[in-house]
Structure formats: C-alpha cells, structure tokens
Design an enzyme around this catalytic site. Structure first.
Site, PDB file in Angstrom:
ATOM      1  N   CYS A 148       0.846  -1.190   0.000  1.00  0.00           N
ATOM      2  CA  CYS A 148       0.000   0.000   0.000  1.00  0.00           C
ATOM      3  C   CYS A 148       0.884   1.244   0.000  1.00  0.00           C
ATOM      4  CB  CYS A 148      -0.886  -0.020   1.236  1.00  0.00           C
ATOM      5  SG  CYS A 148      -1.822   1.492   1.537  1.00  0.00           S
ATOM      6  N   HIS A 190      -8.222  -3.752   2.176  1.00  0.00           N
ATOM      7  CA  HIS A 190      -7.190  -2.981   2.890  1.00  0.00           C
ATOM      8  C   HIS A 190      -7.436  -1.482   2.726  1.00  0.00           C
ATOM      9  CE1 HIS A 190      -2.906  -2.171   4.186  1.00  0.00           C
ATOM     10  NE2 HIS A 190      -3.180  -1.069   3.504  1.00  0.00           N
ATOM     11  N   GLU A 191      -7.592  -1.039   1.479  1.00  0.00           N
ATOM     12  CA  GLU A 191      -7.726   0.393   1.233  1.00  0.00           C
ATOM     13  C   GLU A 191      -9.020   0.949   1.824  1.00  0.00           C
ATOM     14  OE1 GLU A 191      -5.231   2.006   0.288  1.00  0.00           O
ATOM     15  OE2 GLU A 191      -4.034   0.282  -0.346  1.00  0.00           O
ATOM     16  N   HIS A 249      -8.499   1.937   5.310  1.00  0.00           N
ATOM     17  CA  HIS A 249      -7.976   3.304   5.455  1.00  0.00           C
ATOM     18  C   HIS A 249      -9.093   4.329   5.311  1.00  0.00           C
ATOM     19  CE1 HIS A 249      -3.802   2.302   5.750  1.00  0.00           C
ATOM     20  NE2 HIS A 249      -3.691   1.829   4.525  1.00  0.00           N
ATOM     21  N   HIS A 301      -2.151   1.618   9.301  1.00  0.00           N
ATOM     22  CA  HIS A 301      -1.535   0.310   9.116  1.00  0.00           C
ATOM     23  C   HIS A 301      -1.350  -0.399  10.452  1.00  0.00           C
ATOM     24  CE1 HIS A 301       0.256   1.331   4.937  1.00  0.00           C
ATOM     25  NE2 HIS A 301      -0.876   0.669   4.828  1.00  0.00           N
TER      26      HIS A 301
END
Length: 259
Positions: free
Chosen positions: A83, A209-210, A213, A219
């Site tokens: 990332c 994952h994104e 965020h 993280h």
C-alpha cells in the site's frame, strides 16, 4: 523532530546492534533510503538517522531478525508489493482516531481496470465493503458518479494527488482517511494485473485494505491483519478479518447489533 513511533523503536535495546559494514551495495542502500523516506520520514528528518538505524528500524517494524545489516530477507520484504499510505502517520494532520460521523456511507466506482468486467469489479467492491459492514453497524450503498462518501478509481502513474503510481509491482493503491482533505478517496494503480485469484494482484484483498484506510484505520504491525502494509495473497473465499482488524474497526464504529 522524529515521529514518536520512530523514536520509541530506535531506543529499544537492539539499538546497540553492530553497525553496517563498509562495502554495502550502494544501489541497495539507495533503494532503502528512498523507501524509508517515502513511508517513514521526510527528507529533512532522514539525516537524523544513520544507515544502520534505518535498517534496524525497518527490521523491527516488519518483525524481521534485527541485525542492522542490509540482508536478503530485509530487501525481499521491502520489495514486496504494498500500500502507498505511509507507515508512520503525521498525527498533526489526522489527530486522534479519524472516523466518519455517520453509519450509512455511499460509495461509487468512477472507472475500471483493464481486463475486468465492470460487473466483476462491482461484485468485488461489494464483498470488500461488506467485510467491514459485517462486523460493524456500517451500511454501504453503491451510487453512481462523483457524489459519494467513498470514491474508487484506477489511475496510471502521476494522477494529481502527489502520490504517483509506479506500474506493475511496488505501490498497489492508496486511500485517504476520513479526516483528510479528500476523505474517502481510494486510488488503485491501473498498471497492475488485477485479478480474482492468486494470479497477479487480487483486487478483493487490496480493496479491503484500502477501504480500511477510508474508514479510519492506519496500518497494523500484525502480519495477520489485512491492514499490514505489504501484500500477501489469501484465498478470498475463506478470507476473514483478523481479531486485530475487528477490534480496531469496532473501536471506531462499535459492534454490529444482530436481531
């Protein structure tokens, strides 16, 4: 001034490890310096650490054998796809725990990657948002166009946000926190070979994952977490959030209430 997490790690007992020996591969060192600057420190802060301190910090951060030496294990880790969001966040920009102040969020897919049907991408993004919605009260609704809380798009190289992509491998995607100037913006590198399997880069895993965020998660140092900064393939059919992921997202939004 160094970020507090960097100072904390640098003053652990292993800071007395042997210094980096002379004759180290300069090309490798240049790569490490660029990596360290991109994901951990600014150019102004970088000279405050010796090469050995930078290596020891990275080895500690990624749970490697801490030697202070630029070995194959360390380089292999740093060269893994990952990332693009920095690992040490500037908390002066995003203080506290950034989160949305509502539980119903809209999302839109602005454009699509090469070689994937739009319907396939939409199914994958639906599965990714549902992964977070299944453990929180969050409700996600897909809408058309730019007027959405979370805006997902695919771009090549420089695309206007000072975080350029680099083609296949390297940085896969990045996303902006709810408290940023562009909350909910999620960008994927259009140059990657995005896939639904182990071939290339699995879009579901990176999207999950994104989206973490975009919901407010930084993280994680836990290698079992989907929020670990580097990419590691898992079968999406059997994928589950780790205990660490669930705990952290529920700290922001609470638990899902089942009737």
């Amino acid at each position: 001034m160094l970020p507090s997490i960097v100072k904390a790690i640098l003053f652990l007992p292993w800071c007395l490890a042997l210094p980096v020996p002379p004759g180290t591969d300069l090309k490798g060192w240049d790569f490490v310096k660029d990596y360290f600057h991109h994901f951990f420190l600014t150019k102004k802060e970088l000279p405050l650490l010796t090469e050995g301190e930078q290596i020891r910090f990275l080895q500690q951060f990624f749970s490697l054998n801490v030697t202070g030496l630029l070995d194959k294990q360390t380089l292999d880790m740093l060269r893994r796809p990952r990332c693009g969001v920095p690992d040490v966040t500037d908390y002066s920009i995003s203080p506290g725990r950034p989160r949305w102040n509502k539980l119903t969020l809209t999302y839109s897919i602005i454009n699509y990657p090469f070689g994937m049907k739009p319907s396939t991408v939409e199914d994958i993004i639906y599965d990714a948002v549902s992964t977070w919605g299944n453990v929180t009260p969050l409700i996600f609704q897909q809408v058309k166009g730019q007027d959405a809380d979370i805006k997902i798009s695919f771009w090549d190289f420089e695309h206007g946000d000072d975080w350029p992509f680099d083609g296949p491998g390297g940085v896969l995607a990045h996303a902006f926190l709810p408290s940023s100037e562009t909350p909910g913006v999620v960008h994927f590198d259009k140059g990657e070979h995005w896939s639904t399997s182990y071939r290339g880069i699995n879009l579901f895993l990176v999207a999950t994952h994104e989206l973490g965020h975009s919901l407010g998660l930084y993280h994680s140092g836990n290698q079992n977490s989907i929020m670990y900064p580097t990419y590691d393939y898992q079968d999406p059919r059997t994928f589950q959030l780790s205990v660490d992921d669930i705990r952290r997202i529920q700290q922001l939004y609470g638990r899902k209430m089942f009737i």
